[in-house]
Scaffold this motif. Structure first.
Motif, PDB file in Angstrom:
ATOM      1  N   LYS A 146      10.966   8.049  -7.748  1.00 19.79           N
ATOM      2  CA  LYS A 146       9.898   7.056  -7.782  1.00 19.79           C
ATOM      3  C   LYS A 146       8.546   7.658  -7.415  1.00 19.79           C
ATOM      4  CE  LYS A 146      12.926   3.114  -6.815  1.00 19.79           C
ATOM      5  NZ  LYS A 146      13.262   2.018  -5.868  1.00 19.79           N
ATOM      6  N   THR A 147       8.568   8.694  -6.598  1.00 18.37           N
ATOM      7  CA  THR A 147       7.329   9.384  -6.205  1.00 18.37           C
ATOM      8  C   THR A 147       7.514  10.872  -6.522  1.00 18.37           C
ATOM      9  OG1 THR A 147       7.109   7.810  -4.369  1.00 18.37           O
ATOM     10  CG2 THR A 147       5.646   9.712  -4.358  1.00 18.37           C
ATOM     11  N   THR A 161       8.636   9.725   5.378  1.00 19.99           N
ATOM     12  CA  THR A 161       9.099   8.436   5.907  1.00 19.99           C
ATOM     13  C   THR A 161       9.204   7.349   4.853  1.00 19.99           C
ATOM     14  OG1 THR A 161       6.930   7.473   6.396  1.00 19.99           O
ATOM     15  CG2 THR A 161       7.861   8.999   8.032  1.00 19.99           C
ATOM     16  N   GLY A 162       8.580   7.539   3.678  1.00 18.92           N
ATOM     17  CA  GLY A 162       8.456   6.467   2.713  1.00 18.92           C
ATOM     18  C   GLY A 162       7.270   5.574   3.036  1.00 18.92           C
ATOM     19  N   LEU A 203       0.818  -1.211   0.000  1.00 19.88           N
ATOM     20  CA  LEU A 203       0.000   0.000   0.000  1.00 19.88           C
ATOM     21  C   LEU A 203       0.850   1.258   0.000  1.00 19.88           C
ATOM     22  CD1 LEU A 203      -2.732  -1.060   2.569  1.00 19.88           C
ATOM     23  CD2 LEU A 203      -2.766  -1.281   0.082  1.00 19.88           C
ATOM     24  N   GLY A 204       0.220   2.373  -0.393  1.00 22.08           N
ATOM     25  CA  GLY A 204       0.871   3.674  -0.333  1.00 22.08           C
ATOM     26  C   GLY A 204       1.261   4.222  -1.673  1.00 22.08           C
ATOM     27  N   GLY A 205       1.241   3.392  -2.728  1.00 20.52           N
ATOM     28  CA  GLY A 205       1.615   3.850  -4.053  1.00 20.52           C
ATOM     29  C   GLY A 205       0.451   4.515  -4.766  1.00 20.52           C
ATOM     30  N   GLY A 248       4.153   6.636  -0.333  1.00 22.53           N
ATOM     31  CA  GLY A 248       5.024   6.746  -1.498  1.00 22.53           C
ATOM     32  C   GLY A 248       5.151   5.431  -2.233  1.00 22.53           C
ATOM     33  N   GLU A 249       5.938   5.456  -3.306  1.00 18.60           N
ATOM     34  CA  GLU A 249       6.108   4.290  -4.165  1.00 18.60           C
ATOM     35  C   GLU A 249       7.265   3.396  -3.728  1.00 18.60           C
ATOM     36  OE1 GLU A 249       4.159   3.464  -6.832  1.00 18.60           O
ATOM     37  OE2 GLU A 249       2.870   5.122  -6.246  1.00 18.60           O
ATOM     38  N   SER A 250       7.967   3.771  -2.667  1.00 20.03           N
ATOM     39  CA  SER A 250       9.118   2.994  -2.218  1.00 20.03           C
ATOM     40  C   SER A 250       9.230   3.084  -0.704  1.00 20.03           C
ATOM     41  CB  SER A 250      10.405   3.512  -2.871  1.00 20.03           C
ATOM     42  OG  SER A 250      10.581   4.895  -2.606  1.00 20.03           O
TER      43      SER A 250
END
Length: 423
Positions: A269-270, A292-293, A17-19, A260-262
């Motif tokens: 990446k984001t 934090t990512g 999750l988060g992407g 984010g994406e990573s």
């Protein structure tokens, strides 16, 4: 109830999750499938196969499977580009159903492309379907305009599938109103059933314990923003509000931005992270915030519990699960008065509602929460109570199951032999 097929073409319950393409719908499908399974219902989740390392079939729970469906190359594909492979997706779902002997009683489509798949399957074999749209094309275009990259056919497909669906789940009153007023959907088909929150996964943790777990300063005041890092989430509004809070109210606080994406915050990446960093420099608060990512789902409760207040200020929000997660952890929420947020957050009871894209109004409410710890604690207690009373997944799943039963009872009987002939 029989076996239920959940269709979620781009949002797999197995995804991190988060992407950009991984968020609330993934959680919705995952939790609903698991809770239906715990009630004794057999559930198959059909999602696009995008990772060759994943097997064709993954068992989530004793009654719950994820079925990876071949549609285009087995590789990642933006959801904005998936419409062209939905015909292949539909054909592969039908092949799988045929191999299983057509055991399904009902399909539950999630998102407009999954609704298209379900509608085409209904035309082929008469299998009824319900749909949760999670977001509507006309609402998206209102807010994003030319930035919306979905195919123009989306709105026509939404209109068609609303007409052909046997039931529609609206996630909040605003969603109901949009379905009826913008699309002319039949209100008799629609049930308002909210998204849920897993009260076992998200629960209060002592703030000191949570901060120790995350390596945060126990004496700092923390504002939390958590979720997908994309422009429509309005994180720039939160950063601008932090600037006002810091320089106008002389209130010291630190903003944590999770997502984010990573796993590490990476502007490549984001890309939105890079834009937000520039805004932070302009507002002179870069030293007062941390990206934090992406974080594992089992870590998120510590972030909610560590925060003094959770903030979410999207331009629009079909529902929004993060406010519920914060509330389940006993943390007050300040949210934009849009969509599902204005349904889940009780203004001045569990937190505050503010206008979207209004940093000054957000800063004022942030100062109010941070300056009165007793009032904030009461709001947190109210938030926990509201989450448990209205949004626990066990309660939500009971409502969904009852809706399934009502839809199924209205259907004419279709024998297995008829289904095989029609296929």
């Amino acid at each position: 109830m029989g076996r239920i097929g959940l269709i979620s073409e781009h949002a797999s319950p197995l995804a991190a999750l988060g992407g950009v393409d991984s968020g609330g719908q993934n959680v919705y499908v995952d939790e609903l499938a698991r809770h239906l399974g715990s009630m004794g219902c057999e559930v198959d989740v059909f999602t696009r196969w995008d990772d060759p390392r994943q097997p064709h079939i993954v068992t989530l729970e004793p009654n719950v499977r994820v079925i990876h469906i071949k549609a285009g190359a087995v590789a990642p594909l933006r959801k904005e580009d998936m419409l062209g492979v939905m015909g292949e997706f539909t054909a592969d779902v039908l092949r799988f159903m045929r191999s299983e002997g057509f055991p399904y009683t009902l399909l539950h489509a999630n998102f407009w492309m999954s609704a298209l798949v379900a509608a085409d399957i209904k035309r082929r074999i008469g299998l009824p379907f319900v749909v949760t749209y999670h977001a509507l094309g006309k609402v998206r275009v209102q807010h994003q305009g030319s930035a919306d990259q979905f195919p123009k056919a989306r709105i026509d497909i939404e209109t068609r599938t609303m007409r052909e669906a046997d039931g529609i789940i609206a996630e909040c009153p605003q969603d109901f109103d949009d379905l009826v007023t913008l699309y002319g959907a039949d209100p008799a088909k629609i049930a308002i059933i909210p998204c849920g929150v897993n009260m076992e996964q998200f629960h209060p943790v002592h703030q000191w314990t949570a901060r120790t777990q995350l390596g945060l300063n126990p004496r700092e005041r923390y504002i939390l923003q958590l979720g997908r890092i994309v422009p429509r989430k309005g994180i720039d509004t939160v950063i601008a509000a932090l600037g006002i809070l810091t320089h106008h109210y002389d209130c010291t606080a630190h903003l944590l931005i999770v997502g984010g994406e990573s796993d590490d915050p990476d502007p490549v990446k984001t890309p939105e992270i890079g834009r937000l960093m520039q805004i932070a420099e302009q507002e002179r608060v870069a030293h007062r915030m941390t990206f934090t990512g992406r974080k594992r789902r089992d870590q998120l409760k510590y972030y909610y519990a560590a925060a003094d207040v959770f903030v979410t200020t999207p331009w629009y929000e079909p529902f929004g699960m993060t406010p519920l997660e914060s509330m389940a952890c006993g943390t007050p929420v300040i949210g934009a008065a849009v969509g599902g947020v204005k349904y889940s957050v009780a203004h001045e009871v569990t937190g505050f509602l503010v206008p979207s894209k209004n940093p000054a109004a957000l800063a004022e409410r942030l100062h109010q929460v941070l300056a009165d710890s007793a009032a904030a604690e009461t709001m947190g207690e109210n938030a926990l109570r509201r989450a448990n009373d209205l949004f626990a997944w066990s309660r939500v799943t009971e409502q969904v199951a009852a809706f399934y039963d009502a839809v199924i009872e209205r259907q004419p009987t279709l024998s297995m032999e008829q289904a095989k002939v029609q296929s």
